[in-house]
Design a protein around this motif. Structure first.
Motif, PDB file in Angstrom:
ATOM      1  N   CYS A   1       0.863  -1.187   0.000  1.00 52.83           N
ATOM      2  CA  CYS A   1       0.000   0.000   0.000  1.00 52.83           C
ATOM      3  C   CYS A   1       0.892   1.228   0.000  1.00 52.83           C
ATOM      4  O   CYS A   1       0.769   2.087   0.868  1.00 52.83           O
ATOM      5  CB  CYS A   1      -0.890   0.008   1.233  1.00 52.83           C
ATOM      6  SG  CYS A   1      -1.726  -1.524   1.538  1.00 52.83           S
ATOM      7  N   ASP A   2       1.819   1.295  -0.974  1.00 52.62           N
ATOM      8  CA  ASP A   2       2.906   2.259  -0.785  1.00 52.62           C
ATOM      9  C   ASP A   2       2.447   3.703  -0.678  1.00 52.62           C
ATOM     10  O   ASP A   2       2.498   4.266   0.418  1.00 52.62           O
ATOM     11  CB  ASP A   2       3.979   2.068  -1.837  1.00 52.62           C
ATOM     12  CG  ASP A   2       5.217   2.886  -1.521  1.00 52.62           C
ATOM     13  OD1 ASP A   2       5.256   3.428  -0.407  1.00 52.62           O
ATOM     14  OD2 ASP A   2       6.115   2.974  -2.353  1.00 52.62           O
ATOM     15  N   PRO A   3       1.961   4.355  -1.760  1.00 54.80           N
ATOM     16  CA  PRO A   3       1.503   5.707  -1.459  1.00 54.80           C
ATOM     17  C   PRO A   3       0.183   5.663  -0.700  1.00 54.80           C
ATOM     18  O   PRO A   3       0.068   6.205   0.387  1.00 54.80           O
ATOM     19  CB  PRO A   3       1.342   6.359  -2.827  1.00 54.80           C
ATOM     20  CG  PRO A   3       1.906   5.404  -3.820  1.00 54.80           C
ATOM     21  CD  PRO A   3       1.836   4.068  -3.191  1.00 54.80           C
ATOM     22  N   TRP A   4      -0.802   4.971  -1.294  1.00 53.08           N
ATOM     23  CA  TRP A   4      -2.092   4.818  -0.636  1.00 53.08           C
ATOM     24  C   TRP A   4      -2.545   3.381  -0.810  1.00 53.08           C
ATOM     25  O   TRP A   4      -2.089   2.696  -1.722  1.00 53.08           O
ATOM     26  CB  TRP A   4      -3.129   5.735  -1.273  1.00 53.08           C
ATOM     27  CG  TRP A   4      -2.658   7.132  -1.362  1.00 53.08           C
ATOM     28  CD1 TRP A   4      -2.422   7.977  -0.320  1.00 53.08           C
ATOM     29  CD2 TRP A   4      -2.324   7.835  -2.539  1.00 53.08           C
ATOM     30  NE1 TRP A   4      -1.955   9.176  -0.789  1.00 53.08           N
ATOM     31  CE2 TRP A   4      -1.894   9.121  -2.150  1.00 53.08           C
ATOM     32  CE3 TRP A   4      -2.334   7.533  -3.891  1.00 53.08           C
ATOM     33  CZ2 TRP A   4      -1.474  10.071  -3.062  1.00 53.08           C
ATOM     34  CZ3 TRP A   4      -1.929   8.480  -4.800  1.00 53.08           C
ATOM     35  CH2 TRP A   4      -1.506   9.738  -4.381  1.00 53.08           C
TER      36      TRP A   4
ATOM     37  N   TRP B   1      -3.463   1.896  -4.207  1.00 51.74           N
ATOM     38  CA  TRP B   1      -2.411   1.610  -5.170  1.00 51.74           C
ATOM     39  C   TRP B   1      -2.046   0.126  -5.211  1.00 51.74           C
ATOM     40  O   TRP B   1      -1.230  -0.280  -6.044  1.00 51.74           O
ATOM     41  CB  TRP B   1      -1.171   2.423  -4.799  1.00 51.74           C
ATOM     42  CG  TRP B   1      -0.576   3.201  -5.916  1.00 51.74           C
ATOM     43  CD1 TRP B   1       0.658   2.990  -6.464  1.00 51.74           C
ATOM     44  CD2 TRP B   1      -1.141   4.290  -6.626  1.00 51.74           C
ATOM     45  NE1 TRP B   1       0.866   3.895  -7.468  1.00 51.74           N
ATOM     46  CE2 TRP B   1      -0.212   4.702  -7.588  1.00 51.74           C
ATOM     47  CE3 TRP B   1      -2.358   4.974  -6.549  1.00 51.74           C
ATOM     48  CZ2 TRP B   1      -0.452   5.753  -8.460  1.00 51.74           C
ATOM     49  CZ3 TRP B   1      -2.604   6.018  -7.412  1.00 51.74           C
ATOM     50  CH2 TRP B   1      -1.652   6.386  -8.357  1.00 51.74           C
TER      51      TRP B   1
ATOM     52  N   ILE C   1      -1.857  -2.017  -8.518  1.00 53.77           N
ATOM     53  CA  ILE C   1      -0.772  -1.630  -9.421  1.00 53.77           C
ATOM     54  C   ILE C   1       0.557  -2.162  -8.910  1.00 53.77           C
ATOM     55  O   ILE C   1       1.399  -2.636  -9.672  1.00 53.77           O
ATOM     56  CB  ILE C   1      -0.763  -0.100  -9.577  1.00 53.77           C
ATOM     57  CG1 ILE C   1      -2.048   0.314 -10.282  1.00 53.77           C
ATOM     58  CG2 ILE C   1       0.439   0.373 -10.351  1.00 53.77           C
ATOM     59  CD1 ILE C   1      -2.241   1.773 -10.425  1.00 53.77           C
ATOM     60  N   ASN C   2       0.740  -2.126  -7.572  1.00 56.00           N
ATOM     61  CA  ASN C   2       1.973  -2.677  -7.023  1.00 56.00           C
ATOM     62  C   ASN C   2       2.061  -4.175  -7.272  1.00 56.00           C
ATOM     63  O   ASN C   2       3.142  -4.707  -7.526  1.00 56.00           O
ATOM     64  CB  ASN C   2       2.038  -2.405  -5.515  1.00 56.00           C
ATOM     65  CG  ASN C   2       2.422  -0.959  -5.246  1.00 56.00           C
ATOM     66  OD1 ASN C   2       3.125  -0.356  -6.041  1.00 56.00           O
ATOM     67  ND2 ASN C   2       1.936  -0.422  -4.150  1.00 56.00           N
TER      68      ASN C   2
END
Lengths: 239, 85
Positions: A154-157, A160, A163-164
């Motif tokens: 959940c890197d930025p939000w 996301w 996509i990750n």
């Protein structure tokens, strides 16, 4: 008419994988192909080298002979390469990285000796990509724990995450396709030169061999190992 | 109407293969830019030549991937002929 591409001498173009003999496995017909044969030859060469190296190193002398020098040089070079990228994680991984480095290098170079390079078969490079994928995620769970993996997903939000995940799945595919397509393009080029220009292909194809087999093969080996190391180091590092 | 023979399909496959290798433009430009910047870097700092070269080759090989995808599509169309019935 209408079968394949119309080129003079197109019948001689030969870079496909051929079956050697079929056998039955669980009711399926499975083929032993030229790839298996070439992998076996490459493996035999590596095993012979390893046995000779083992014998020499066991009776290592203070003043090294030629062969001992070569063995020490290869090991030192690989150690330096792995150590330079992976730093403190290098002791665990240098065996694996050195193994795939030597295997891919010899596979790519085997085109020089008249074999069909084993790495020009997607069935050889995809398992390597999957091995890298497994190593990346095993080490991610080992070093970053489940919490870190979820946080990385959940890197930025959190939105996301899909996509990750796609980015993670794309890693082994792009790794294996890169190696496969590079070696395959060299193989196809050499096959085209030998088939279509067979009348004038006398000595100058040697220069093409140097580029497609030696240079391109070595670069792709280096890139595959470098990317594997970078990804694994990335997975091991905890913030 | 609705009835195409194999020669038509093979011709269209060849056109498609030609279009697919246009993908080679991108990596060509990208690799050229990388090589140019590497040359500039070596000019500024000749001592770091080996580092710059290895970084440049790594980056170029990664940038090459998209071109290779186009090449693979062309190969599939020409030699595997997936569109033939």
């Amino acid at each position: 008419m209408g079968q394949g591409i119309m080129l003079s001498g197109a019948a001689d173009i030969d870079f496909m994988i051929h079956g050697v003999f079929p056998y039955q496995l669980f009711g399926q017909t499975v083929w032993i192909t030229t790839t298996h044969v070439c992998v076996l030859i490459v493996m035999l060469v590596i095993v012979a080298f390893c046995i000779a190296a083992n014998r020499v190193i066991k009776h290592a002398s203070d003043v090294p002979g030629t062969f001992q020098n070569i063995v020490e040089m290869v090991v030192e070079m690989l150690d330096k390469m792995v150590g330079g990228v992976m730093g403190k994680f290098s002791p665990q991984f240098r065996n694996y990285i050195s193994t795939i480095f030597i295997f891919i290098l010899l596979s790519n170079i085997s085109g020089l000796f008249g074999l069909r390079p084993p790495t020009a078969d997607y069935g050889v490079t995809l398992p390597m990509g999957i091995m890298t994928f497994t190593l990346i995620h095993f080490n991610k769970f080992r070093y970053q724990k489940v919490k870190g993996v979820i946080a990385g997903l959940c890197d930025p939000w959190p939105i996301w995450a899909p996509i990750n995940i796609i980015g993670d799945v794309a890693v082994p595919i792009s790794l294996s396709l890169r190696l496969f397509a590079n070696v395959l393009s060299g193989t196809v080029m050499m096959a085209l030169v030998y088939a279509l220009l067979s009348k004038i292909a006398i000595i100058w194809p040697a220069a093409l061999h140097v580029y497609f087999d030696l240079f391109s093969g070595a670069i792709q080996t280096y890139v595959f190992c470098m990317l594997t190391m970078t990804y694994i180091t990335d997975a091991c590092t905890t913030e | 109407m609705g009835e195409f023979n194999n020669n038509f399909i093979l011709g269209c496959s060849a056109i498609g293969a030609g279009l697919a290798v246009i993908a080679g433009i991108g990596p060509g430009v990208g690799q050229g830019i990388a090589a140019g910047h590497a040359a500039a870097a070596v000019g500024r700092n000749p001592g770091a030549k080996s580092d710059v070269t290895s970084t440049m080759l790594l980056g170029q090989a990664v940038a090459e991937t998209t071109g290779l995808y186009g090449l693979l599509i062309a190969m599939l169309l020409l030699f595997v002929k997936p569109l033939l019935p």
